[in-house]
Enzyme design. Structure first.
Site, PDB file in Angstrom:
ATOM      1  NE  ARG A 162    -100.266  63.652  33.346  1.00 31.63           N
ATOM      2  CZ  ARG A 162     -99.727  62.723  32.505  1.00 31.63           C
ATOM      3  NH1 ARG A 162     -99.389  61.508  32.971  1.00 31.63           N
ATOM      4  NH2 ARG A 162     -99.443  62.847  31.223  1.00 31.63           N
ATOM      5  CG  ASN A 215    -103.158  53.562  29.280  1.00 29.43           C
ATOM      6  OD1 ASN A 215    -104.304  54.347  28.818  1.00 29.43           O
ATOM      7  ND2 ASN A 215    -102.121  53.747  28.584  1.00 29.43           N
ATOM      8  CB  THR A 241    -115.353  47.738  30.318  1.00 28.90           C
ATOM      9  OG1 THR A 241    -116.266  47.902  29.333  1.00 28.90           O
ATOM     10  CG2 THR A 241    -115.977  46.890  31.370  1.00 28.90           C
ATOM     11  CD  GLU A 310    -101.792  57.804  22.253  1.00 22.06           C
ATOM     12  OE1 GLU A 310    -101.566  56.541  21.412  1.00 22.06           O
ATOM     13  OE2 GLU A 310    -101.973  57.828  23.365  1.00 22.06           O
ATOM     14  CB  CYS A 344     -99.715  55.224  24.164  1.00 23.01           C
ATOM     15  SG  CYS A 344    -101.358  55.096  24.623  1.00 23.01           S
ATOM     16  CB  THR A 345     -95.544  57.610  26.077  1.00 24.38           C
ATOM     17  OG1 THR A 345     -95.910  57.517  27.159  1.00 24.38           O
ATOM     18  CG2 THR A 345     -96.237  58.469  25.109  1.00 24.38           C
TER      19      THR A 345
HETATM   20  O1  G3H Z   1    -100.974  55.887  27.098  1.00 25.41           O
HETATM   21  C1  G3H Z   1    -100.832  56.809  26.430  1.00 25.41           C
HETATM   22  C2  G3H Z   1    -100.578  58.039  27.442  1.00 25.41           C
HETATM   23  O2  G3H Z   1    -100.941  58.857  26.509  1.00 25.41           O
HETATM   24  C3  G3H Z   1     -99.170  58.146  27.814  1.00 25.41           C
HETATM   25  O3  G3H Z   1     -98.992  59.156  28.830  1.00 25.41           O
HETATM   26  O4  G3H Z   1     -96.681  59.466  28.830  1.00 25.41           O
HETATM   27  O5  G3H Z   1     -98.013  60.480  30.450  1.00 25.41           O
HETATM   28  O6  G3H Z   1     -97.660  58.055  30.478  1.00 25.41           O
HETATM   29  P1  G3H Z   1     -97.728  59.296  29.667  1.00 25.41           P
END
Ligand code: G3H
Length: 542
Positions: A162, A215, A241, A310, A344-345
């Site tokens: 990706r 993440n 880290t 973000e 996050c999402t």
């Molecule tokens: O963790 C924050 C990311 O911007 C979420 O991305 O919706 O592709 O998992 P994603």
């Protein structure tokens, strides 16, 4: 093999990881080629720190990248990266000094001047090259993701691929949007004749500081690096880290692509020693940060530069009576539990109309029971969360909900950093988990009497990243979407950032600035105008 005992076989896991990852990749590649026997390909994929990546390692410590070279810090110190699953030191990176940060900034400033004079098509060409090298070397990079952030192997590979696609898309988008400017004429404004021709174009900001989170250390790094570079900026990367080694491998792909010396740097070390020094450095002209509320303090200290931040979310999933409950249940599983809820999402609170709550909870429970729990090497759905402190925080939210009477749909179970997926029903607003972001595989369900109650709960949050609504009535969905104070609302699907060219932004404490390929390129540029003043009005007579 799913999880059977508290990581008894951990010593074997590291050994078997490269084999299982190679096997996964080789099987995929063989399938794409229509080859049913993939065994011949096994072992061809190199491991982290080997093959083309040998240069980035000094003994057992990964080097940092400055002035186009891989270097060992003069500090003589390193920072340990703990494998979340084994809880043992997996890697070490350099603990860079403030002096080394100064050097990197100096190089970045000077390299940017020449880079800004490099034709756009050449910048794009190098980015395409980096993307190809990255994708060709997905195995060792994915391997380090598995080991340092416990991301399931298949998701780790997806993250790298990706990222390559994002870089290429960014190169193409940059060529289009930066290749065009505007031409304005003065006589459209009252009182003016056509005596002024205004030409606008977009110019780089200078040095962009990129700080991605643990993440998505590769993907959220390149989502900052590629727009910065195509727009003519130089780039200093401070990886998290946990995720640093994956970032260093990714940076090496840019190095191999042949970017000019000093244009890209990657500096590792302790946030306590170089964090503020980096974010408050006078050479920095823009900060793109993804992470937690550290972003709020960065924004207070950063000064007068563009910021892209973000900082997480508490994404609500509002479920109406007429929703397709099977679709909702699948999306709650995907949205709430993928990468163990560390997105996050992620769906972080379900707000379901009471009349359909029992049925929905039963459907979700049945799906939770099917989630596999265990090592990331084995592609388990639920893997260890990133650190012990993170696991402790999640446990604190669970215990608070327990004390206040939430219904546990599964038994709470934790071994080390591994927390079994947990659905908490009948959560009330007085429970911490109704508001706080667990960043783990624990999902609260609040039963609501009306859609308004759901919207009010969503809007009472400090966060405002994304949200979703499930209903078959598109008219209602639009009204609810408009009423939700979040950067994005998904209708009939779980929240998600991608596809990566979509705008991505948070309201309130979820952040500032908008991401997505086009918005990031725009944010990392400023508008420059040149006005041609004519002695007499000139009208085209055409
Ligand atoms: O963790 C924050 C990311 O911007 C979420 O991305 O919706 O592709 O998992 P994603």
């Amino acid at each position: 093999m799913l999880f059977t005992a508290p990581f008894i076989k951990l010593s074997l896991i590291n050994f078997s990881l490269s084999l299982s990852l190679s096997h996964f990749l080789n099987t995929q590649e063989a399938r794409q080629r229509g080859d049913s026997s993939s065994s011949s390909l096994i072992f061809k994929t190199s491991m982290a720190g080997t093959g083309i990546f040998t240069d980035i390692l000094d003994g057992d410590v990964y080097k940092y990248y400055s002035d186009g070279e891989w270097k060992t810090s003069s500090s003589g110190k390193s920072v340990a990266i703990i494998n979340p699953a084994t809880r043992k030191t997996q890697y070490k990176v350099q603990a860079c000094t403030q002096e080394e940060v100064n050097k990197v900034m100096e190089m970045a400033k000077s390299a940017q001047k020449s880079w800004a004079k490099t034709p756009l098509w050449k910048r794009a060409e190098l980015l395409h090259k980096a993307a190809a090298i990255l994708k060709d070397n997905k195995a060792p990079i994915a391997e380090s993701l598995v080991k340092e952030i416990a991301k399931p192997a298949k998701d780790s590979v997806t993250e790298v691929v990706r990222s390559g696609d994002l870089i290429s898309y960014c190169a193409e988008e940059g060529v289009r949007i930066l290749g065009e400017g505007k031409f304005l004429l003065s006589d459209s404004f009252p009182g003016n004749e056509r005596t002024k021709y205004c030409l606008t174009s977009k110019i780089p900001l200078g040095v962009v500081l990129a700080i991605p989170p643990f993440n998505y250390p590769v993907n959220l790094a390149v989502s900052k690096i590629a727009p910065a570079l195509i727009a003519g900026n130089s780039l200093v990367l401070k990886p998290p880290t946990q995720g640093a080694v994956s970032c260093l491998h990714m940076v090496h792909c840019f190095h191999l692509a042949g970017f000019p010396k000093g244009l890209i740097s990657c500096i590792t070390g302790k946030g306590s020693e170089i964090g503020d020094f980096l974010t408050m450095h006078p050479a920095v002209n823009c900060i793109s940060f993804t992470g937690g509320d550290t972003g709020i303090s960065i924004s207070k200290k950063a000064g007068m530069i563009p910021l892209q931040m973000e900082l997480g979310g508490k994404d609500a999933c509002i479920v109406l009576e007429d929703a397709d409950l099977d679709l909702v249940a699948s999306n709650i599983i995907k949205g709430g539990f993928s990468y163990s809820g560390q997105r996050c999402t992620a769906v972080k609170v379900v707000l379901v109309i009471k009349s359909v709550a029992d049925e929905l909870v039963e459907k979700v429970k049945a799906k939770v029971a099917k989630l596999t729990v265990g090592p990331p090497e084995e592609n388990c759905d639920i893997t260890a969360v990133v650190s012990e402190s993170s696991a402790n925080f999640i446990e604190g939210l669970v215990m608070d909900a327990k004390d206040k009477g939430a219904t546990f749909c599964q038994e709470y179970k934790r071994e080390g950093n591994l927390i079994w997926p947990l659905l908490l029903d009948n959560v009330r607003p007085d429970m911490r988990i109704a508001w706080e972001e667990p960043f783990g595989p624990v999902l609260p369900v609040l039963r609501i009497n009306s859609v308004e109650e759901g919207i009010n709960h969503c809007n009472a949050s400090n966060f405002g990243l994304q949200g979703c609504v499930f209903t078959k009535d598109i008219n209602k969905a639009i009204l609810i979407s408009d009423a939700m104070e979040t950067g994005t609302v998904q209708i009939n699907s779980a929240p998600a950032r991608g596809p990566d060219h979509f705008p991505f932004q948070g309201l309130k404490d979820s952040g500032i600035g908008s991401q997505g390929v086009t918005n990031s390129i725009n944010l990392m540029t400023k508008v420059k105008t040149t006005v041609i003043n004519l002695p007499t009005p000139s009208y085209s007579m055409g």
